[in-house]
Design an enzyme around this catalytic site. Structure first.
Site, PDB file in Angstrom:
ATOM      1  CD  GLU A   1      -7.326   6.691   6.441  1.00 28.64           C
ATOM      2  OE1 GLU A   1      -6.241   6.880   5.870  1.00 28.64           O
ATOM      3  OE2 GLU A   1      -7.518   6.910   7.638  1.00 28.64           O
TER       4      GLU A   1
ATOM      5  CE  LYS B   1      -0.659  -0.113   1.551  1.00 26.28           C
ATOM      6  NZ  LYS B   1       0.400   0.099   0.586  1.00 26.28           N
TER       7      LYS B   1
ATOM      8  NE  ARG C   1       3.082   7.442   6.820  1.00 28.13           N
ATOM      9  CZ  ARG C   1       2.938   6.460   7.701  1.00 28.13           C
ATOM     10  NH1 ARG C   1       3.318   5.231   7.397  1.00 28.13           N
ATOM     11  NH2 ARG C   1       2.384   6.681   8.872  1.00 28.13           N
TER      12      ARG C   1
ATOM     13  NE  ARG D   1       8.357   2.606   5.996  1.00 33.69           N
ATOM     14  CZ  ARG D   1       7.433   1.716   5.645  1.00 33.69           C
ATOM     15  NH1 ARG D   1       6.587   1.976   4.684  1.00 33.69           N
ATOM     16  NH2 ARG D   1       7.370   0.566   6.239  1.00 33.69           N
TER      17      ARG D   1
ATOM     18  CD  GLU E   1       2.053   6.794   0.636  1.00 35.14           C
ATOM     19  OE1 GLU E   1       2.282   6.886   1.850  1.00 35.14           O
ATOM     20  OE2 GLU E   1       2.399   5.821  -0.034  1.00 35.14           O
TER      21      GLU E   1
ATOM     22  CG  PHE F   1      -2.852   8.866   5.806  1.00 36.21           C
ATOM     23  CD1 PHE F   1      -2.125   8.548   6.934  1.00 36.21           C
ATOM     24  CD2 PHE F   1      -2.286   8.651   4.555  1.00 36.21           C
ATOM     25  CE1 PHE F   1      -0.849   8.029   6.829  1.00 36.21           C
ATOM     26  CE2 PHE F   1      -0.998   8.134   4.440  1.00 36.21           C
ATOM     27  CZ  PHE F   1      -0.272   7.830   5.586  1.00 36.21           C
TER      28      PHE F   1
ATOM     29  NE  ARG G   1       6.267  -3.543   9.660  1.00 30.59           N
ATOM     30  CZ  ARG G   1       6.064  -2.837   8.555  1.00 30.59           C
ATOM     31  NH1 ARG G   1       4.886  -2.840   7.979  1.00 30.59           N
ATOM     32  NH2 ARG G   1       7.025  -2.130   8.011  1.00 30.59           N
TER      33      ARG G   1
ATOM     34  CE  LYS H   1       1.459  -4.165   4.528  1.00 32.47           C
ATOM     35  NZ  LYS H   1       2.761  -4.072   4.064  1.00 32.47           N
TER      36      LYS H   1
END
Ligand code: AMP
Length: 582
Positions: free
Chosen positions: A262, A264, A269, A291, A320, A360, A447, A453
């Site tokens: 996708e 970025k 967020r 976020r 986002e 997303f 995470r 990323k």
């Protein structure tokens, strides 16, 4: 539960170095908390309100020092408290060093309770309960408008005035969110599982959907596993965002065989909660969270309008919010910051900076939780949620690029395709790409390795620009793709081409810089006298027959021109080989 008991248990936990013992103490605390279970499960983490709740006490350290000073007696000022803090270094120790309880009359007068027997540094404690502390803090949080800061200090003073030293130690820490007794979220999760004999992973799941340690503890105790398993996402209550870690295309493809790729987006967020069925007098139809699960609805009216215009069913979407210019192209992150979390003059700020949401992920749609579904299923669902609100009927006939607010997703195992998606993303003004495991579930707050990323460049190379290509369409008058070479003895050997990450202004500047060095032209391609040095980043160096050096830079990106360097100062073939073998 008496607050003195809570403080005593907190003291034991703080003094305990062994993790397993800490879990056992927390387990005992929550098992004994009775009707105060929900509050105790939060207080032990230093939390007053559940994590999903954006309510804050809205009281600064100095107001807390003032309340402590007043409860400590007429000869103590808040400056004294601050001085002691500078000496001692921690607010709990400072609060515990005073002798409270001498101000009963005032305490009663200011609404902080009856004063009762008072506290006192002898550790006898007062008659304060965990519930009373919570209810007073709730009242304190709710105070607003003129005079509210004084009211907050009064309420807090009333509490300190009834505290023993140890109670004051933990009250001060809870109020200033500095509990620090070694109890993390995992500790409370394990303690709940242990206390009420339910599996940890089911507690974890319940915590993920609810973000409410108190409620999960109560349900585990009162309704057991069945109760935990029946907990679902609540539209209107935020979920922790799934996070990404840095990673390379090579690793992603090795691990997953195929990657979901996708763009970025360089924004902030957001998590959108939309429920078109809420009644007018209850919660808002649309709420937006950051976020960190902070509510930002009022700052982003475009997102609310988007939801109202595009969503027909209840949904929780993850995405986002991006600032855009008049053409809809993305603007740098700094622009979004002018809008995000803004509380005043939102209409004026909106005139200066326009934002738009891009989604997303879809966590919930039309009564169904999707956290446990694979990414691709969630993305399909996201698509249909966004299409259902459209008037143009047949969803299959709609091209993804025409769906407002939908982040595009490509599935591929081809590194070259990923490279070109990355190039397009940069070209369109985005930050780069995200690589996701297409089969992964949504793990709130993690995470993990399933979202990556693309790793920022670890090294850069200074390369001589030996050729270029004219652009196409709008960019036909600019040189757009640049051939890069490294020094090899007296000659130069090519190592790749960089075309990405360059804005129109930059291209114009580079064209001006390079045009005078053109020595030959054929079609769109030009040869350049080796004069200019570019600094370029890359993901890795691969053996490749395509370039004369025998190597190719994978995912090269333009970092900048090095006007301070001559071709003789550019990187050498030897360095390239060394870096490749590292
Ligand atoms: P970073 O903030 O650098 O750790 O990168 C992760 C962040 O990128 C996420 O928290 C999102 O805010 C943002 N982001 C932008 N585009 C995407 C995307 N397509 N998928 C997931 N996160 C994205």
């Amino acid at each position: 539960m008496e607050f003195a008991t809570f403080a005593d248990r907190a003291g034991t936990i703080e003094a305990e170095p062994a993790d397993l013992e800490v879990i056992a103490h927390v387990r005992d605390l929550i098992a004994d908390a009775g009707s105060d279970l929900e509050v105790a499960a939060r207080f032990v983490q230093g939390r007053v309100f559940p994590a999903w709740d954006s309510t804050t006490l809205d009281i600064g350290p100095s107001a807390c020092y003032e309340a402590i000073a007043r409860a400590a007696g007429t000869n103590v000022s808040s400056d004294d408290v601050e001085d002691r803090l500078a000496e001692v270094g921690e607010i709990g120790d400072v609060a515990a060093s005073y002798d409270f309880g001498g101000q009963q009359g005032l305490g009663a007068f200011t609404g902080g309770g009856t004063g009762g027997t008072g506290g006192g540094s002898d550790g006898n404690g007062g008659d304060l309960t965990v519930r009373e502390v919570y209810e007073t803090l709730e009242e304190l949080a709710a105070a607003e408008g003129s005079g509210s800061q004084d009211r907050k200090v009064d309420l807090l003073f009333g509490l300190f005035n009834r505290c023993s030293s140890e109670e004051a130690r933990y009250l001060a820490r809870i109020v200033l969110s500095e509990m620090r007794i070694g109890v993390g979220e995992g500790t409370v999760r394990d303690a709940i599982a242990d206390a009420f004999d339910v599996p940890t992973d089911r507690v974890e799941r319940a915590l993920q959907v609810s973000n409410d340690y108190g409620r999960v503890a109560r349900i585990a105790r009162d309704d057991g596993l069945e109760g935990l398993d029946s907990m679902v996402l609540d539209v209107g209550r935020p979920v922790q965002a799934m996070l990404a870690q840095a990673g390379t295309v090579t690793d992603a493809l090795e691990e997953w065989e195929e990657a979901a790729v996708e763009w970025k987006y360089d924004g902030a967020r957001i998590q959108l909660h939309h429920d078109p069925d809420v009644s007018e007098d209850s919660a808002a139809e649309t709420r937006v969270f950051s976020r960190n699960m902070e509510e930002v609805t009022d700052a982003l009216p475009e997102v609310v309008e988007f939801a109202e215009a595009h969503l027909e069913e209840a949904a929780i979407l993850d995405g986002e919010v991006v600032a855009i210019d008049a053409d809809g192209s993305p603007l740098p992150f700094q622009e979004v910051l002018k809008r995000f979390r803004r509380k005043h003059d939102v209409a004026k700020a909106r005139e200066d900076v326009t934002v738009r949401p891009v989604f997303f992920d879809c966590l919930h749609a039309d009564g169904e939780d999707l956290l446990a579904e694979p990414l691709t299923t969630r993305h399909d669902r996201l698509r249909s949620v966004l299409v259902d609100g459209r008037a143009d009927g047949d969803a299959d006939a709609v091209d993804d690029t025409d769906i407002d607010g939908l982040s595009l997703l490509w599935r591929t195992d081809d590194p070259d395709e990923i490279e070109s998606i990355d190039a397009e993303a940069l070209e369109a003004g985005h930050e780069g790409i995200m690589l996701k495991n297409p089969d992964s579930t949504y793990s709130p707050g993690r995470r993990g390795k399933h979202w990556r990323k693309r790793k920022p460049d670890v090294e850069t190379l200074d390369c001589v620009v030996t050729g270029a290509e004219w652009g196409e369409g709008r960019r036909a008058t600019f040189l757009g793709t640049f051939e890069l070479s490294v020094r090899a003895g007296d000659t130069l050997e090519t190592v790749g081409k960089v075309a990405t990450g360059i804005t129109d202004e930059k291209l114009e500047e580079l064209t001006e810089l390079l045009e005078s060095h053109i020595t030959a032209e054929e079609g769109q391609e030009v040869e350049l006298e080796p004069e200019v040095v570019f600094e370029v980043g890359y993901e890795e160096i691969q053996s490749s027959p395509t370039y004369s050096s025998g190597y190719a830079l994978r995912f090269p990106r333009f970092v900048g021109v090095r006007p301070d360097k001559d071709p003789a100062d550019a990187d050498s073939f030897e360095r390239l080989e060394r870096l490749q073998s590292d």
